[in-house]
Every structure is written in C-alpha cells, then in structure tokens.
Write a protein that holds these residues in place. Sequence first.
Motif, short mmCIF file in Angstrom:
data_model
loop_
_atom_site.label_atom_id
_atom_site.label_comp_id
_atom_site.label_asym_id
_atom_site.label_seq_id
_atom_site.Cartn_x
_atom_site.Cartn_y
_atom_site.Cartn_z
N GLY A 191 14.09 -4.83 3.77
CA GLY A 191 13.06 -3.81 3.67
C GLY A 191 12.21 -3.76 4.93
O GLY A 191 12.30 -4.63 5.80
N TRP A 192 11.33 -2.74 4.99
CA TRP A 192 10.53 -2.51 6.20
C TRP A 192 9.11 -2.11 5.82
O TRP A 192 8.90 -1.20 5.02
N LEU A 193 8.14 -2.81 6.40
CA LEU A 193 6.73 -2.46 6.24
C LEU A 193 6.07 -2.60 7.60
O LEU A 193 6.04 -3.69 8.17
N SER A 194 5.54 -1.50 8.12
CA SER A 194 4.90 -1.50 9.43
C SER A 194 3.66 -0.63 9.39
O SER A 194 3.62 0.38 8.67
N GLU A 195 2.66 -1.00 10.17
CA GLU A 195 1.46 -0.19 10.24
C GLU A 195 1.76 1.23 10.69
O GLU A 195 1.08 2.17 10.28
N GLU A 196 2.78 1.39 11.52
CA GLU A 196 3.04 2.70 12.12
C GLU A 196 4.23 3.42 11.49
O GLU A 196 4.76 4.37 12.07
N THR A 197 4.65 3.01 10.31
CA THR A 197 5.69 3.71 9.56
C THR A 197 5.15 4.03 8.17
O THR A 197 4.59 3.15 7.52
N PRO A 198 5.29 5.27 7.71
CA PRO A 198 4.82 5.59 6.35
C PRO A 198 5.46 4.64 5.33
O PRO A 198 6.67 4.39 5.36
N ASP A 199 4.62 4.09 4.46
CA ASP A 199 5.10 3.13 3.48
C ASP A 199 5.98 3.84 2.45
O ASP A 199 5.74 4.98 2.07
N ALA A 200 7.00 3.13 1.99
CA ALA A 200 7.91 3.66 0.97
C ALA A 200 8.13 2.60 -0.10
O ALA A 200 8.36 1.43 0.23
N PRO A 201 8.05 2.95 -1.38
CA PRO A 201 8.20 1.96 -2.45
C PRO A 201 9.57 1.30 -2.49
O PRO A 201 9.73 0.24 -3.09
N GLN A 202 10.54 1.90 -1.81
CA GLN A 202 11.89 1.32 -1.81
C GLN A 202 11.91 -0.09 -1.22
O GLN A 202 12.82 -0.87 -1.51
N ARG A 203 10.91 -0.42 -0.40
CA ARG A 203 10.90 -1.76 0.21
C ARG A 203 10.86 -2.85 -0.84
O ARG A 203 11.36 -3.95 -0.63
N MET A 204 10.24 -2.57 -1.99
CA MET A 204 10.07 -3.60 -3.01
C MET A 204 11.37 -3.96 -3.71
O MET A 204 11.45 -4.96 -4.41
N ALA A 205 12.41 -3.17 -3.49
CA ALA A 205 13.72 -3.48 -4.07
C ALA A 205 14.45 -4.54 -3.25
O ALA A 205 15.49 -5.04 -3.69
N HIS A 206 13.89 -4.90 -2.08
CA HIS A 206 14.57 -5.84 -1.20
C HIS A 206 13.97 -7.24 -1.33
O HIS A 206 12.76 -7.40 -1.39
N GLU A 207 14.84 -8.23 -1.34
CA GLU A 207 14.38 -9.63 -1.38
C GLU A 207 13.71 -10.03 -0.08
O GLU A 207 12.77 -10.80 -0.07
#
Length: 248
Positions: free
Chosen positions: A55-71
Amino acid sequence: MFEAVREAGELGLLLARKSGLRRWNKADGSQVTEGDLALNALLEERLRKARPGYGWLSEETPDAPQRMAHERLWIIDPIDGTRAFIEGRKEWCVAAALAENGRPVIGAVYRPRLAEFYSAIAGEGATLNGAPLAMADSPSLEGARIAGNRKALAPLAPLGVAGDPSGALPLQLRLAYVAAGRLDGAVSVGRRNDWDLAAGELLVIEAGGAVSGTSGEGYIYNRPEPWQQGLVAAGAKRHAALINALRT
C-alpha cells in the motif's frame, strides 16, 4: 528504500537551487512546491514499481482506503520542512518508512544539506551514516533538552525542562535528533500525521527509546485516519516521566 530516499534527497538539492520554483497553498493552508511533487513522484516510481503489492500513504498523494487492504504500507513524506526548503535553509529532510501490520519495520530520514542519513530496521538498530545510535536516558527532567510546541512545553517548565520551542526542525528531524542524542526528547500535542512520524519513530525505538501519543498510547499505522494523537519521544525512563508530567 534507502537508495530511493537518497536519490530523492539529491533531487531535492538540485531543485532547491532552481530559481522560480513554483509553490502554492494546499486546501489545509500548508505550502507545497513542485519539488515536493517531484520527489513524491520519484519515490512512488521507485518503491511502488519494486513492490506493487504494498500500500501507499504519502503527504503528496490523495489518500485512498484501499491501502488498508495491504499488510505492508509505504509511509512517505517527500519533503518534511517545506518552508525551510522554500527559504533555502537546511532544516528539511526526506522521510520514508515501511509499516507491516501497523508497525514500522524499516525507516529512513535523510537530511541532504548536511549529508545526514538516519536509518533503522526493526530488531537491527538505528544508525547515522552507518554509525550505531544509542540513547542516553534518565528518569529526571531537570535540564532535559526537549523540543516541542509551546502548548506541550508549558506544563513541563516547572520541572526544569530546557524547552526548545523552535519550530525550525520538522517532526522527522526532531525524532532523528532524539535517536542521535542531540535532543533528550520531543513532545507535541494535537493530531500529527503518520508521514511525519513513522520513520522517526522507528529510529527512536531502535536507538533504545520510546514513542507514544501524549496519553501514553502506542502508535498503530494504516488505520482509516492517517494521524496519531500527539507525540512524546525520549529514552524509556524519561518518556515515562514526560507522560506523567503531561497527564497532571
């Protein structure tokens, strides 16, 4: 990840010398530049291409709930300290962490202007330019050098804390300085974004310290809300003393 963070830092140095670098305010009022976006794009290209299943979480990328599906989750701040970057000062860094099941397992904070590369791997310690980091600790707050915002430092002043209210250092560098023993601790109140914490938290823990919210609760990443409630970071004994002081 370490290679990608170094590469992003070097790109940041080149862009910082560019005249007329475009900048604007985001919806929350914070500043962003084309440099932030360029470093974000580089890191995303390197890291997501290498590990497409993360998954991907960055200050400069719009957050997406799909990240929570990743370990496993990349947690990125392409430039922590954008104001310093804009003003040509040294107090900015690139920060990246990999979280697994909600906890950071690899972290890096790179301060390109001073060629300082902080890194940590869970269970393997933390280093600055390859030299191991180990924190000194004490249960006493008398004379302790604690960085933080004024609201967090106010209840500590009667205990003899040598507060540093300077806002020059971004949170990731404050945590790196705690891990390196340049500061005895760092405190902050209010919501703090995951990308401002994850890499630095692992540095402090692997250097022998402790990190939590202001109520003593540990951090869990990759939750629906990508932020934590406050920050207290220090050696384990001093961390306990800070928590007790902030609760009273």
